[in-house]
Design a protein around this motif. Sequence first.
Motif: not given
Length: 200
Positions: A136-144
């Motif tokens: 609902s907020n990013t719609a895609t995966t963030f990674s680091s």
Amino acid sequence: MNGPRPQPRRLSHFLAASALVAAFAPAFGGCSEPAPLIPRGAWAVQFVRPDNKCKHTNHNLGIGEVTATTRQTLIEDGAEDTVVGCSVIDNGGSFYFDANASNKVGNALTMIVPELAADASIDAPAIGTVSYLSTSNTATTFSSDKCNFYFEDGTPQAVSAGNIFVAFDCPEIAAAIDDVCQIQKGYAVFENCSSKNDSE
């Protein structure tokens, strides 16, 4: 005076029942082994937009309830349509840690830390990987792979084989080269995790 002797038919039934009990005795004996532990956990993330490189708005999100000092609600694997898995392995001098918790509405967090010292601090953190998704907020995966993991002073945060309560942050976490945001602060607690290497 002796009592009546069992009739042949009754005697055969008695012997058959005795043999059946004897046959199942080893199986019942195996029930004394403890049931496997069910992992459970919670996480909370403060996701921020530090500048125009980030395409998403600030938001706070989590599964279960955890703060810097409390572990109010931990969710068991399989409960509330939530998947929880974790390993916290004592490697002697440091811990290997990986954990994930996700739910059916599309909130997910995965963490991997190869070497986490029991005295890791905000000034001397362990470095690990975080993957984060909020449908609902990013719609895609963030990674680091450059996130900081540590234990804050004056809190019950700690690590032991099979259990962890830890703080973390990711100065930069990206979905794409032109979509770089930040996890300003996060907390995670996982219990009943695997504490052994797969080879053991």
